[in-house]
Design a protein around this motif. Structure first.
Motif, PDB file in Angstrom:
ATOM      1  N   PHE A  30       0.855  -1.183   0.000  1.00 49.30           N
ATOM      2  CA  PHE A  30       0.000   0.000   0.000  1.00 49.30           C
ATOM      3  C   PHE A  30       0.894   1.236   0.000  1.00 49.30           C
ATOM      4  O   PHE A  30       1.666   1.454   0.934  1.00 49.30           O
ATOM      5  CB  PHE A  30      -0.938  -0.026   1.204  1.00 49.30           C
ATOM      6  N   ILE A  31       0.777   2.025  -1.064  1.00 43.97           N
ATOM      7  CA  ILE A  31       1.685   3.144  -1.298  1.00 43.97           C
ATOM      8  C   ILE A  31       0.908   4.463  -1.266  1.00 43.97           C
ATOM      9  O   ILE A  31       0.028   4.684  -2.104  1.00 43.97           O
ATOM     10  CB  ILE A  31       2.386   3.017  -2.669  1.00 43.97           C
ATOM     11  N   PRO A  32       1.202   5.362  -0.330  1.00 42.14           N
ATOM     12  CA  PRO A  32       0.527   6.667  -0.326  1.00 42.14           C
ATOM     13  C   PRO A  32       1.018   7.540  -1.474  1.00 42.14           C
ATOM     14  O   PRO A  32       2.210   7.554  -1.794  1.00 42.14           O
ATOM     15  CB  PRO A  32       0.917   7.259   1.036  1.00 42.14           C
ATOM     16  N   LEU A  33       0.094   8.244  -2.106  1.00 41.00           N
ATOM     17  CA  LEU A  33       0.432   9.135  -3.213  1.00 41.00           C
ATOM     18  C   LEU A  33       1.137  10.375  -2.681  1.00 41.00           C
ATOM     19  O   LEU A  33       0.657  11.020  -1.750  1.00 41.00           O
ATOM     20  CB  LEU A  33      -0.837   9.545  -3.963  1.00 41.00           C
ATOM     21  N   LYS A  34       2.264  10.710  -3.297  1.00 39.02           N
ATOM     22  CA  LYS A  34       3.044  11.862  -2.856  1.00 39.02           C
ATOM     23  C   LYS A  34       3.465  12.704  -4.056  1.00 39.02           C
ATOM     24  O   LYS A  34       3.432  12.242  -5.196  1.00 39.02           O
ATOM     25  CB  LYS A  34       4.287  11.401  -2.082  1.00 39.02           C
ATOM     26  N   ASN A  35       3.853  13.917  -3.778  1.00 34.73           N
ATOM     27  CA  ASN A  35       4.362  14.804  -4.823  1.00 34.73           C
ATOM     28  C   ASN A  35       5.843  14.498  -5.008  1.00 34.73           C
ATOM     29  O   ASN A  35       6.717  15.241  -4.578  1.00 34.73           O
ATOM     30  CB  ASN A  35       4.150  16.263  -4.418  1.00 34.73           C
ATOM     31  N   ASP A  36       6.106  13.373  -5.657  1.00 36.11           N
ATOM     32  CA  ASP A  36       7.462  12.833  -5.742  1.00 36.11           C
ATOM     33  C   ASP A  36       7.665  12.263  -7.139  1.00 36.11           C
ATOM     34  O   ASP A  36       6.817  11.533  -7.648  1.00 36.11           O
ATOM     35  CB  ASP A  36       7.624  11.728  -4.687  1.00 36.11           C
ATOM     36  N   THR A  37       8.777  12.581  -7.763  1.00 35.41           N
ATOM     37  CA  THR A  37       9.027  12.112  -9.130  1.00 35.41           C
ATOM     38  C   THR A  37      10.087  11.021  -9.190  1.00 35.41           C
ATOM     39  O   THR A  37      10.553  10.667 -10.267  1.00 35.41           O
ATOM     40  CB  THR A  37       9.472  13.288 -10.023  1.00 35.41           C
ATOM     41  N   ASN A  38      10.477  10.475  -8.040  1.00 38.44           N
ATOM     42  CA  ASN A  38      11.493   9.424  -8.038  1.00 38.44           C
ATOM     43  C   ASN A  38      10.925   8.119  -8.580  1.00 38.44           C
ATOM     44  O   ASN A  38       9.746   7.821  -8.416  1.00 38.44           O
ATOM     45  CB  ASN A  38      12.014   9.183  -6.614  1.00 38.44           C
ATOM     46  N   SER A  39      11.781   7.339  -9.218  1.00 38.17           N
ATOM     47  CA  SER A  39      11.399   6.016  -9.702  1.00 38.17           C
ATOM     48  C   SER A  39      11.831   4.972  -8.682  1.00 38.17           C
ATOM     49  O   SER A  39      12.902   5.074  -8.094  1.00 38.17           O
ATOM     50  CB  SER A  39      12.060   5.726 -11.051  1.00 38.17           C
ATOM     51  N   PHE A  40      10.987   3.968  -8.478  1.00 40.19           N
ATOM     52  CA  PHE A  40      11.275   2.953  -7.481  1.00 40.19           C
ATOM     53  C   PHE A  40      11.439   1.561  -8.089  1.00 40.19           C
ATOM     54  O   PHE A  40      11.660   0.600  -7.379  1.00 40.19           O
ATOM     55  CB  PHE A  40      10.152   2.922  -6.435  1.00 40.19           C
ATOM     56  N   SER A  41      11.308   1.456  -9.401  1.00 43.77           N
ATOM     57  CA  SER A  41      11.412   0.162 -10.066  1.00 43.77           C
ATOM     58  C   SER A  41      12.396   0.271 -11.222  1.00 43.77           C
ATOM     59  O   SER A  41      12.537   1.338 -11.818  1.00 43.77           O
ATOM     60  CB  SER A  41      10.048  -0.281 -10.609  1.00 43.77           C
ATOM     61  N   PRO A  42      13.055  -0.832 -11.551  1.00 41.50           N
ATOM     62  CA  PRO A  42      13.895  -0.809 -12.751  1.00 41.50           C
ATOM     63  C   PRO A  42      13.016  -0.675 -13.988  1.00 41.50           C
ATOM     64  O   PRO A  42      11.879  -1.158 -13.996  1.00 41.50           O
ATOM     65  CB  PRO A  42      14.598  -2.174 -12.710  1.00 41.50           C
ATOM     66  N   PRO A  43      13.494  -0.007 -15.024  1.00 38.75           N
ATOM     67  CA  PRO A  43      12.661   0.165 -16.223  1.00 38.75           C
ATOM     68  C   PRO A  43      12.387  -1.171 -16.905  1.00 38.75           C
ATOM     69  O   PRO A  43      13.226  -2.068 -16.910  1.00 38.75           O
ATOM     70  CB  PRO A  43      13.514   1.073 -17.111  1.00 38.75           C
ATOM     71  N   SER A 180      -0.744  13.873   4.696  1.00 38.63           N
ATOM     72  CA  SER A 180      -0.231  15.043   3.985  1.00 38.63           C
ATOM     73  C   SER A 180      -1.357  16.026   3.676  1.00 38.63           C
ATOM     74  O   SER A 180      -2.518  15.649   3.554  1.00 38.63           O
ATOM     75  CB  SER A 180       0.430  14.594   2.679  1.00 38.63           C
ATOM     76  N   THR A 181      -0.998  17.285   3.540  1.00 35.05           N
ATOM     77  CA  THR A 181      -1.971  18.310   3.144  1.00 35.05           C
ATOM     78  C   THR A 181      -1.867  18.616   1.654  1.00 35.05           C
ATOM     79  O   THR A 181      -2.530  19.527   1.160  1.00 35.05           O
ATOM     80  CB  THR A 181      -1.746  19.607   3.944  1.00 35.05           C
ATOM     81  N   ASP A 182      -1.038  17.857   0.931  1.00 35.02           N
ATOM     82  CA  ASP A 182      -0.872  18.088  -0.510  1.00 35.02           C
ATOM     83  C   ASP A 182      -2.067  17.581  -1.310  1.00 35.02           C
ATOM     84  O   ASP A 182      -2.359  18.083  -2.385  1.00 35.02           O
ATOM     85  CB  ASP A 182       0.399  17.395  -1.025  1.00 35.02           C
ATOM     86  N   TYR A 183      -2.745  16.565  -0.798  1.00 36.53           N
ATOM     87  CA  TYR A 183      -3.906  15.977  -1.463  1.00 36.53           C
ATOM     88  C   TYR A 183      -3.590  15.592  -2.907  1.00 36.53           C
ATOM     89  O   TYR A 183      -4.158  16.123  -3.852  1.00 36.53           O
ATOM     90  CB  TYR A 183      -5.103  16.929  -1.424  1.00 36.53           C
ATOM     91  N   ILE A 184      -2.654  14.684  -3.067  1.00 40.21           N
ATOM     92  CA  ILE A 184      -2.336  14.154  -4.389  1.00 40.21           C
ATOM     93  C   ILE A 184      -3.348  13.049  -4.681  1.00 40.21           C
ATOM     94  O   ILE A 184      -3.207  11.908  -4.229  1.00 40.21           O
ATOM     95  CB  ILE A 184      -0.894  13.596  -4.436  1.00 40.21           C
ATOM     96  N   ILE A 185      -4.400  13.387  -5.411  1.00 35.99           N
ATOM     97  CA  ILE A 185      -5.468  12.439  -5.716  1.00 35.99           C
ATOM     98  C   ILE A 185      -5.927  12.639  -7.155  1.00 35.99           C
ATOM     99  O   ILE A 185      -5.631  13.662  -7.779  1.00 35.99           O
ATOM    100  CB  ILE A 185      -6.679  12.605  -4.762  1.00 35.99           C
ATOM    101  N   ASN A 188      -5.984  14.944 -10.325  1.00 36.69           N
ATOM    102  CA  ASN A 188      -4.771  15.754 -10.426  1.00 36.69           C
ATOM    103  C   ASN A 188      -3.676  14.959 -11.129  1.00 36.69           C
ATOM    104  O   ASN A 188      -3.439  13.784 -10.800  1.00 36.69           O
ATOM    105  CB  ASN A 188      -4.291  16.175  -9.036  1.00 36.69           C
ATOM    106  N   LYS A 189      -3.006  15.585 -12.057  1.00 38.83           N
ATOM    107  CA  LYS A 189      -2.012  14.863 -12.859  1.00 38.83           C
ATOM    108  C   LYS A 189      -0.885  14.307 -12.000  1.00 38.83           C
ATOM    109  O   LYS A 189      -0.260  13.299 -12.356  1.00 38.83           O
ATOM    110  CB  LYS A 189      -1.454  15.763 -13.956  1.00 38.83           C
ATOM    111  N   GLU A 190      -0.629  14.951 -10.844  1.00 40.07           N
ATOM    112  CA  GLU A 190       0.443  14.467  -9.967  1.00 40.07           C
ATOM    113  C   GLU A 190       0.194  13.037  -9.492  1.00 40.07           C
ATOM    114  O   GLU A 190       1.135  12.278  -9.269  1.00 40.07           O
ATOM    115  CB  GLU A 190       0.597  15.397  -8.756  1.00 40.07           C
ATOM    116  N   ALA A 191      -1.079  12.672  -9.323  1.00 33.58           N
ATOM    117  CA  ALA A 191      -1.410  11.313  -8.874  1.00 33.58           C
ATOM    118  C   ALA A 191      -1.004  10.283  -9.927  1.00 33.58           C
ATOM    119  O   ALA A 191      -0.386   9.258  -9.620  1.00 33.58           O
ATOM    120  CB  ALA A 191      -2.901  11.204  -8.576  1.00 33.58           C
ATOM    121  N   TYR A 192      -1.351  10.569 -11.178  1.00 27.01           N
ATOM    122  CA  TYR A 192      -1.020   9.641 -12.264  1.00 27.01           C
ATOM    123  C   TYR A 192       0.494   9.581 -12.489  1.00 27.01           C
ATOM    124  O   TYR A 192       1.056   8.499 -12.705  1.00 27.01           O
ATOM    125  CB  TYR A 192      -1.722  10.075 -13.554  1.00 27.01           C
TER     126      TYR A 192
END
Length: 246
Positions: A30-43, A180-185, A188-192
């Motif tokens: 279970f992964i919370p949505l964040k305003n983060d652009t890091n990759s966590f998986s190998p391509p 978080s108060t960012d509400y990445i949902i 919003n494009k940030e969620a996708y």
């Protein structure tokens, strides 16, 4: 003999631990949505299928929605709201924020400790949202990586997926980060983009399913393939067509 018994008991305990650990590995993270652009998986170039949960993985009529919101409505009536007014307010929050809990926190100032108590669904809901063996078989036949993307809270998502008995079909469940108060949902494009970056994928690898046009259009706006799930074209019909063309 005493040492032999100890060894046998030790082996039995080891087997139990192994089974539990193996079973746990089949459950999604279970992964919370964040305003983060890091990759966590190998391509990789695998296809990725992202599913909304509520009223997408099961048919949700007015009665289902009413049962799903029953505990919250009951709480609001205790605060002095009429039942009809409570349902209207929740529908308003859903349309405005894409997430009822965000509205409860933002506009009614309901504390996090109370929101957590409102996560559980009505017991009657279990008779409506129940095991779907056909859906599970279709998900297992669908080739590619699979995850859920919900504006709901993690416990609600887990409860629903367990009721349908498809929890182990998914690798991840991405959900609203209520800390978080960012509400990445959605929408919003940030969620996708968070989900896409988490998989270290390109947009054309991802296919998204949701029962809300707003959310499907949000997915399409970042380049995902999007399918609107409806009563006429439900998730099982869509998956059957996809599996035929694999």
């Amino acid at each position: 003999m005493h040492n032999l018994n100890q060894l046998q008991n030790s082996l039995k305990n080891s087997e139990v631990i192994f089974v539990l650990q193996s079973s746990e590995k089949n459950l999604p993270q279970f992964i919370p949505l964040k305003n983060d652009t890091n990759s966590f998986s190998p391509p990789n170039k695998e296809k990725i299928y992202i599913f909304d949960i509520n009223e997408t993985l099961y048919f949700g009529d007015t009665n289902t929605k009413t049962l799903r919101r029953a505990m919250i409505v009951n709480y609001l009536t205790k605060l002095g709201y009429e039942e009809k007014e409570s349902f209207q307010k929740l529908e308003y929050f859903s349309c405005k924020y894409g997430c009822i809990f965000k509205g409860l926190r933002e506009e009614l100032n309901i504390k996090e400790s109370q929101l957590q108590l409102l996560e559980s669904s009505s017991d009657d809901l279990k008779s409506v949202i129940k095991e779907d063996k056909e859906l599970k078989n279709l998900l297992l036949k669908l080739k590619g990586r699979k995850a859920c993307l919900t504006n709901g809270r993690p416990n609600q998502a887990k409860e629903c997926l367990m009721n349908i008995n498809v929890l182990d079909c998914f690798e991840y469940v991405f959900h609203w980060d209520d800390s978080s108060t960012d509400y990445i949902i959605k929408p919003n494009k940030e969620a996708y983009l968070f989900v896409q970056n988490y998989f270290n994928a390109t947009a054309d690898q991802i296919t998204f399913f949701d029962n809300t046009n707003l959310h499907v259009n949000g997915a399409k706006s970042v380049g995902w393939n999007g399918y609107l799930v409806s009563e006429e074209d439900d998730i099982k019909k869509i998956l059957k067509r996809m599996i035929e063309n694999q």
